[in-house]
Design a protein around this motif. Structure first.
Motif, short mmCIF file in Angstrom:
data_model
loop_
_atom_site.label_atom_id
_atom_site.label_comp_id
_atom_site.label_asym_id
_atom_site.label_seq_id
_atom_site.Cartn_x
_atom_site.Cartn_y
_atom_site.Cartn_z
N VAL A 226 -8.41 -1.11 8.75
CA VAL A 226 -7.94 -2.48 8.99
C VAL A 226 -9.11 -3.31 9.51
CG1 VAL A 226 -6.32 -3.90 10.29
CG2 VAL A 226 -5.63 -1.63 9.48
N THR A 227 -9.29 -4.50 8.92
CA THR A 227 -10.44 -5.33 9.23
C THR A 227 -10.07 -6.59 9.99
OG1 THR A 227 -12.38 -6.44 8.27
CG2 THR A 227 -10.32 -6.57 7.03
N SER A 228 -11.03 -7.10 10.76
CA SER A 228 -10.85 -8.38 11.45
C SER A 228 -11.41 -9.54 10.65
CB SER A 228 -11.54 -8.32 12.82
OG SER A 228 -12.95 -8.09 12.67
N ILE A 229 -11.93 -9.27 9.45
CA ILE A 229 -12.47 -10.34 8.61
C ILE A 229 -11.35 -11.29 8.22
CG2 ILE A 229 -13.61 -10.88 6.42
CD1 ILE A 229 -14.96 -8.13 6.58
N ALA A 230 -11.56 -12.57 8.45
CA ALA A 230 -10.52 -13.58 8.21
C ALA A 230 -10.02 -13.55 6.77
CB ALA A 230 -11.05 -14.96 8.56
N GLY A 231 -8.70 -13.54 6.63
CA GLY A 231 -8.08 -13.63 5.32
C GLY A 231 -7.92 -12.30 4.59
N LEU A 232 -8.41 -11.21 5.19
CA LEU A 232 -8.32 -9.90 4.55
C LEU A 232 -7.45 -8.96 5.38
CD1 LEU A 232 -11.98 -9.35 3.29
CD2 LEU A 232 -9.97 -9.98 1.95
N ASP A 233 -7.13 -7.80 4.81
CA ASP A 233 -6.28 -6.82 5.49
C ASP A 233 -7.00 -5.50 5.72
OD1 ASP A 233 -6.37 -6.29 2.78
OD2 ASP A 233 -4.21 -5.99 2.52
N ILE A 234 -7.42 -4.86 4.65
CA ILE A 234 -8.05 -3.54 4.71
C ILE A 234 -9.36 -3.61 3.93
CG2 ILE A 234 -7.84 -1.13 3.93
CD1 ILE A 234 -4.82 -1.42 4.52
N SER A 235 -10.43 -3.18 4.56
CA SER A 235 -11.76 -3.32 3.95
C SER A 235 -12.25 -2.08 3.24
CB SER A 235 -12.78 -3.71 5.04
OG SER A 235 -12.82 -2.70 6.05
N HIS A 236 -11.60 -0.93 3.48
CA HIS A 236 -12.09 0.32 2.90
C HIS A 236 -10.97 1.35 2.95
CE1 HIS A 236 -15.20 2.96 1.46
NE2 HIS A 236 -15.14 3.77 2.50
N VAL A 237 -11.02 2.33 2.02
CA VAL A 237 -10.02 3.39 1.99
C VAL A 237 -10.68 4.72 1.62
CG1 VAL A 237 -8.05 1.90 1.42
CG2 VAL A 237 -9.45 2.85 -0.42
N GLY A 238 -9.99 5.81 1.95
CA GLY A 238 -10.45 7.14 1.60
C GLY A 238 -9.34 8.13 1.87
N PHE A 239 -9.69 9.43 1.93
CA PHE A 239 -8.71 10.48 2.21
C PHE A 239 -9.13 11.26 3.45
CE2 PHE A 239 -8.09 9.98 -2.41
CZ PHE A 239 -6.71 9.78 -2.42
N LEU A 240 -8.19 11.44 4.38
CA LEU A 240 -8.48 12.23 5.57
C LEU A 240 -8.81 13.67 5.19
CD1 LEU A 240 -5.75 11.06 8.12
CD2 LEU A 240 -8.12 10.30 7.93
N TYR A 241 -9.69 14.28 6.00
CA TYR A 241 -10.14 15.64 5.71
C TYR A 241 -10.50 16.33 7.02
CZ TYR A 241 -12.97 19.33 3.45
OH TYR A 241 -13.49 20.53 3.01
N ARG A 242 -9.77 17.41 7.32
CA ARG A 242 -10.09 18.20 8.51
C ARG A 242 -11.02 19.34 8.07
NH1 ARG A 242 -7.13 16.97 12.97
NH2 ARG A 242 -5.25 15.70 12.63
N THR A 243 -12.20 19.38 8.65
CA THR A 243 -13.18 20.39 8.29
C THR A 243 -14.09 20.68 9.47
OG1 THR A 243 -14.98 20.95 6.76
CG2 THR A 243 -14.76 18.63 7.35
N GLU A 244 -14.39 21.94 9.68
CA GLU A 244 -15.31 22.36 10.73
C GLU A 244 -14.89 21.80 12.10
OE1 GLU A 244 -19.10 21.08 9.34
OE2 GLU A 244 -19.28 22.70 7.88
N GLY A 245 -13.57 21.77 12.33
CA GLY A 245 -13.05 21.34 13.61
C GLY A 245 -13.07 19.85 13.87
N ARG A 246 -13.30 19.04 12.85
CA ARG A 246 -13.32 17.59 13.06
C ARG A 246 -12.44 16.90 12.02
NH1 ARG A 246 -17.46 15.23 9.46
NH2 ARG A 246 -18.37 16.96 8.29
N LEU A 247 -11.93 15.74 12.38
CA LEU A 247 -11.17 14.91 11.47
C LEU A 247 -12.10 13.84 10.93
CD1 LEU A 247 -8.48 14.02 10.17
CD2 LEU A 247 -8.10 12.58 12.20
N THR A 248 -12.36 13.91 9.63
CA THR A 248 -13.21 12.92 8.98
C THR A 248 -12.50 12.45 7.72
OG1 THR A 248 -15.46 12.48 8.18
CG2 THR A 248 -14.58 14.69 7.75
#
Length: 286
Positions: A226-248
């Motif tokens: 979610v972005t704070s850029i005026a007039g927009l909603d979402i600036s980027h997307v991807g897929f969550l991935y848990r690997t090596e003990g971290r959420l990326t």
């Protein structure tokens, strides 16, 4: 992915299983290379088709590691279904992965089925008449595909707070879109659609709450930034991935110029970009 593309024999084998005829659409854009990549995907992933959908989404996303990042690949005229597995931006990456995973779950997966799934995701009613039918704003993409039963917005259930949208970017920057520039009819349609989207209720997880609420997120969920850029909603997307003990997350990165597994954590990424407010979490439905 490159190792699969080198196996020409697998291409031919899988292509023989996928009907070579183009779907019957008024306007359709693809290349033989796209069909080759689809064939390689079937050959490489066939033994994984029994995986749960969320796991298959992750495996599909990882299949495309190294695929070049290229923006504006959908901007064809006349408007038609664009198939491009050779190069992707963040949203076309998400759409392709979702559609391929769903196709692999079919009894008889085919190129035509993949195209059908992709069109359903990308267009408001799954039908193409003109540019305004495409789901340009990600919040609208989420809303319409939730109505179709294809995804579920899990943000509020995980613990998100209300998100007020004030979309206006497309209607106030028509010069940035060749299909809107000099076309007041389409501009008017987009302005009305923005007003409609702004009336809907959405939620988001603020950046300071991501780690606290991460237990409700799972690998294979779509993450929208979610972005704070005026007039927009979402600036980027991807897929969550848990690997090596971290959420990326896995995404088509404009910085890396290719599909990558993001280094560091999801929270690290959100905090590093000043215009990021938080995230939305969207889950594919079976």
């Amino acid at each position: 992915m490159k190792r699969y593309l080198c196996l020409i024999s697998l291409f031919l084998l899988a292509l023989s299983c996928a009907n070579g005829q183009k779907p019957e659409r008024e306007y359709f854009y693809d290349t033989p290379e796209d069909r080759g990549i689809f064939a390689a995907y079937l050959s490489a992933m066939g033994d994984k088709r029994t995986l749960p959908l969320e796991e298959l989404i992750v495996e599909t996303a990882l299949f495309f590691q190294g695929t070049p990042y290229v923006g504006a690949t959908l901007e064809k005229e006349p408007e038609g279904l664009v198939i491009n597995l050779r190069e992707m931006d963040c949203l076309t990456f998400v759409e392709n992965v979702f559609s391929l995973a769903r196709t692999l779950k079919e009894k008889n997966p085919s190129y035509e089925t993949f195209c059908d799934h992709l069109q359903q995701l990308r267009y408001r009613k799954g039908e193409i008449t003109d540019y305004t039918d495409r789901l340009h704003y990600t919040s609208d993409w989420i809303y319409e595909n939730e109505r179709k039963g294809l995804v579920e917005d899990k943000t509020k259930a995980i613990g998100g707070e209300p998100l007020v949208l004030s979309l206006s970017f497309m209607s106030t920057h028509p010069e940035s879109y060749k299909q809107l520039k000099g076309n007041p009819e389409r501009m008017a349609v987009m302005a009305e659609k923005e007003k409609e989207i702004n009336k809907r209720a959405y939620s988001y997880i603020a950046e300071e709450d991501i780690d606290r609420l991460a237990g409700g997120m799972q690998s294979g969920d779509m993450v929208g930034f979610v972005t704070s850029i005026a007039g927009l909603d979402i600036s980027h997307v991807g897929f969550l991935y848990r690997t090596e003990g971290r959420l990326t997350f896995i995404h088509a990165s404009s910085k890396a110029k290719k599909v990558i597994v993001q280094e560091g954590t999801l929270t690290d990424y959100v905090k590093r970009i000043k215009t990021n407010k938080g995230v939305m979490i969207i889950r594919a439905q079976r």
